[in-house]
Write an enzyme that holds these catalytic residues in place. Structure first.
Site, mmCIF file in Angstrom:
data_model
loop_
_atom_site.group_PDB
_atom_site.id
_atom_site.type_symbol
_atom_site.label_atom_id
_atom_site.label_comp_id
_atom_site.label_asym_id
_atom_site.label_seq_id
_atom_site.Cartn_x
_atom_site.Cartn_y
_atom_site.Cartn_z
ATOM 1 N N ASP A 294 0.860 -1.172 0.000
ATOM 2 C CA ASP A 294 0.000 0.000 0.000
ATOM 3 C C ASP A 294 0.909 1.238 0.000
ATOM 4 O O ASP A 294 2.131 1.141 0.150
ATOM 5 C CB ASP A 294 -0.979 -0.008 1.176
ATOM 6 C CG ASP A 294 -2.205 0.867 0.869
ATOM 7 O OD1 ASP A 294 -2.144 1.693 -0.061
ATOM 8 O OD2 ASP A 294 -3.219 0.743 1.565
HETATM 9 C C1 NOJ Z 1 -3.891 4.001 0.040
HETATM 10 C C2 NOJ Z 1 -5.088 3.104 0.128
HETATM 11 O O1 NOJ Z 1 -5.078 2.370 1.337
HETATM 12 C C3 NOJ Z 1 -5.172 2.130 -1.025
HETATM 13 O O2 NOJ Z 1 -6.364 1.414 -0.926
HETATM 14 C C4 NOJ Z 1 -5.056 2.865 -2.327
HETATM 15 O O3 NOJ Z 1 -5.213 1.991 -3.400
HETATM 16 C C5 NOJ Z 1 -3.703 3.552 -2.358
HETATM 17 N N1 NOJ Z 1 -3.630 4.516 -1.277
HETATM 18 C C6 NOJ Z 1 -3.418 4.243 -3.691
HETATM 19 O O4 NOJ Z 1 -4.160 5.387 -3.794
#
Ligand code: NOJ
Length: 761
Positions: A294
């Site tokens: 993530d």
């Molecule tokens: C953080 C989020 O937790 C995730 O779900 C997302 O895809 C990413 N950022 C990218 O934006």
């Protein structure tokens, strides 16, 4: 001279083609993807391999804390060196082409980038938030919605969405419940499957399909006290029986990527968790796609306190099986050294790169890296009517009728004076919800517009006190108005004069979503006060809720005659709501998450364990599992939702009350439409394992079917039950089906009591 010129030109041509011919052009095309991956890998330097494992945010949009490497010049330099395997938040054919051209034409190997984006509930046209879609329990519609999102996003250059989020969650405080399918592993699994199928289709090389991501692996929905990014501590029973099933379901649909999560799971950050990523996902489940971290989650292992610095964080993550680094910039900085120092095996790097390249081949990017970059297709598809129509259909199916005393709804289409009240009633932005991708702000159809467009009533609008101060946006906390009462008395006087009052109350579109946990689940700001003041002068109220999570609205449930749960329904919101209020669409949604009475009951869910003291002994003794200041029962249970018609369940029958290993029995029930309108019902089957080696939930959803019945019509609904519906995972992760008594319940929500006994032997 002539010969000299010909020789010169030929030499020049040879030089030019030699100069611009990628080594990759030597890779045979008519062989399997696996051999093409191997041949390509054999050409790569260690730096280039690590480059494939590096994902950068684009230069246009940010969906996390400030990028570690905000310096665009450095990113461009890395792109040119072939040190970037993927980019996220690059959208639109022109922008995608810009970065893809560098990867393909300026790097030594010309390996195309894979472009990722959070296409969570649409791209330019938004469908309802995923939790709302889950309330439809309509698998075809949910698949179609994902297909439409893929169609639109792919036309704008996107190859890969970071969806579906399949985190089961029982905690409405957690802002990200809006992004999932609610609290139930069975419903969540069915929806997870459909969403992946919708995004990916059956052939990834088709330009209208995009790669899906099962996220967040794992446990993210169980963050303590519903606070985003918080600690997760769950036992193996919960992990295997509640958290894992929807992830497994995405694998059944052949999902090609996983994203790990920000949280620690029992002390170990998911990003650095080799039990999750290597043992379970890539081992037991034989996943052959890749895992992306993530946003910055590799670097976050430093504040988690398991890595002393970025280099150690990169080492832990790579060894644990995180294949791609989203925006920590740690792989690109440290992995080469870590391999040279023997701290990370080159074979593990090869494995990660192989996984990433495999997906790029599957997408057909080596045949045509610009296959998603057709400006004409972009113009034709993005924002097209076909997508808007699908969004309206999904929005209607997502609405849940919670209460309708005295059949106040549907409202007649003419002859009435309707007072429409509340900031959210004219809000064209909040219905878009959180995770908006490329939608235009303020582009949703508001309830005011929807009502004005349908019927001939006299609609008078009063905002009441504003809900939000200023203009909320994605990165900034929403400022809720708690003291400015301007507009209150005007709204009350308008309500007094009206035949019916429609109040649209709930949450601003940015009050749910990532990092938007709430400690209170009531109506935010002055809305409760507004509701109570209006109620004093006119009780003919239809409350339309607009929200991204279950709300604790006990007062409203006790006083207001009609309540419609309309969530954040996306671009076509107002049309969908108006069609339900006027009865053009008979509501059919069922709650995918329990609505609590108060925040103290949270986490609250239907499939709880019985405890040793489940019921009131009735002799005035206090020693049983309860609250002294609130009932245990929720306000509205999981699976609940009304219709403008009514249904009756009769004649529950089992083909046999004994089931043996490998066998099947059939359950049938007669469902009758006893009302005056045609309507849709979701028939739900729950099972309880009465005695097992570990305590099992009081009931678990094991099947559902949607039927549509004319007034007076009956249908025999049948479920086939095999041992698959009776088993569970032990605390060691082994699947078992234990003999003994099971209770089967059938009905229209999770509290249904029509039941029969089944014995498994
Ligand atoms: C953080 C989020 O937790 C995730 O779900 C997302 O895809 C990413 N950022 C990218 O934006």
């Amino acid at each position: 001279m002539k010969y000299f010129s010909i020789a010169f030109v030929s030499l020049l041509f040879l030089f030019v083609s030699f100069r611009f011919q990628h080594p990759t052009s030597t890779i045979q095309k008519d062989v399997s993807i696996e051999s093409r991956v191997d041949s390509l890998l054999a050409l790569m330097t260690l730096e280039e391999k690590v480059g494939q494992m590096n994902q950068y945010n684009g230069f246009w949009e940010v969906t996390g804390p400030a990028p570690q490497d905000g310096d665009a010049a450095r990113k461009y330099e890395h792109l040119r060196k072939g040190w970037v395997g993927s980019m996220l938040n690059v959208t639109g054919v022109e922008n995608v082409r810009t970065v893809q051209r560098i990867a393909v034409e300026e790097t030594r190997l010309g390996i195309p980038l894979i472009i990722g984006y959070d296409v969570i509930h649409g791209f330019k046209t938004l469908s309802p938030i995923p939790l709302a879609e889950a309330a439809s329990w309509d698998m075809n519609a949910i698949r179609k919605s994902a297909e439409m999102a893929a169609l639109e996003a792919s036309a704008a250059g996107i190859h890969w969405t970071f969806a579906p989020m399949v985190d089961v969650s029982r905690d409405a405080r957690w802002g990200r419940v809006m992004e999932g399918a609610g609290e139930d592993p069975y419903l969540g699994s069915r929806i997870a499957f459909e969403r992946v199928k919708g995004f990916q289709g059956d052939d990834l090389s088709q330009p209208h399909t995009i790669i899906a991501t099962a996220k967040h692996f794992a446990g993210y929905g169980f963050s303590e006290s519903g606070r985003d990014y918080n600690t997760v501590d769950v036992g193996t029973s919960t992990l295997y029986n509640e958290i894992f099933p929807p992830f497994r379901a995405t694998l059944d649909a052949n999902v090609r990527t996983f994203m790990n999560s920000f949280n620690v799971l029992n002390g170990i950050p998911a990003t650095g968790n080799s039990f999750l990523q290597r043992e379970i996902l890539k081992g037991k489940w034989e996943f052959d796609g890749f895992v992306v971290s993530d946003w910055g989650s590799i670097a976050e292992m430093i504040p988690h306190g398991v890595a002393r610095d970025g280099k150690q964080a990169a080492q832990i993550a790579a060894n644990a099986g995180s294949d791609m680094d989203m925006e920590s910039v740690l792989y690109v900085e440290h992995l080469v050294d870590l391999v040279r120092e023997g701290k990370v095996k080159e074979s593990d790097i090869d494995d990660a790169v192989r996984r990433i390249l495999r997906i790029k081949f599957e997408l057909g990017l080596f045949e045509d890296p610009y296959r998603y970059c057709d400006p004409e297709r972009e113009r034709d598809i993005v924002g097209s009517d076909q997508i808007k129509r699908a969004s309206l259909d999904m929005a209607q199916k997502s609405i849940v009728l919670l209460k309708n005393e005295g059949n106040l709804l549907p409202l007649p289409k003419k002859g009435k004076t309707i007072a429409l009240i509340g900031s959210l009633a004219k809000d064209k932005d909040s219905p878009l919800g959180s995770w908006r991708a490329m939608v235009e702000p303020n582009s949703a159809v508001s309830v005011l517009e929807g009502l004005n467009a349908l019927g001939e009533n006299e609609i008078r609008y009063a905002e009441g006190p504003v809900l939000v101060e200023g203009t909320p946006n994605f990165a900034i906390e929403v400022k809720i108005n708690t003291d400015n009462r301007d507009g209150l008395s005007e709204a009350v006087s308008m309500a007094k004069e009206a035949d019916v009052v429609v109040m649209v109350l709930g949450e601003n579109g940015f009050q749910s979503g990532e990092a938007r946990s709430r400690a209170d689940l009531g109506l935010p700001g002055l809305q409760q006060e507004l509701l109570e003041e209006v109620y004093k002068v006119n009780q003919n109220i239809v409350l339309v809720l607009m929200n991204g999570r279950p709300l604790a609205i006990e007062w409203a449930a006790n006083h207001i005659p009609a309540i419609v749960e309309a969530w954040h329904l996306g671009s076509e919101s107002g049309h969908a709501i108006a069609s339900v209020l006027h009865g053009d669409y008979n509501p059919s949604g069922k709650l995918p998450m329990t609505f609590p009475r108060n925040v103290g009951q949270v986490p609250i869910y239907y499939n709880y364990k019985n405890t040793g003291r489940p019921t009131n002994p009735g002799n005035n003794v206090v020693f049983w599992s309860h609250y002294i200041d609130s009932p245990n029962e929720p306000l509205f249970p999981f699976g609940y939702g009304l219709s403008y018609t009514s249904f009756e369940y009769q004649d529950l029958k089992l083909s046999s009350d004994r089931l043996s290993k490998g066998g099947e029995i059939e359950l049938s029930v007669l469902v009758k439409n006893t009302g005056k309108l045609k309507g849709k019902e979701t028939v739900q089957l729950y099972i309880r394992d009465m005695v097992a080696s570990i305590s099992r939930p009081v009931r678990e959803l094991k099947g559902f079917q949607q039927i549509e019945l004319e007034p007076g019509e009956s249908k025999l609904v049948k479920f086939t039950i095999s041992e698959q519906s009776l088993g569970f995972y032990t605390n060691f992760g082994d699947w078992v089906v234990e003999g003994g008594q099971f209770k089967l319940f059938v009905g229209g929500d999770s509290t249904c009591d029509l039941n029969a006994d089944l014995y498994f032997e």
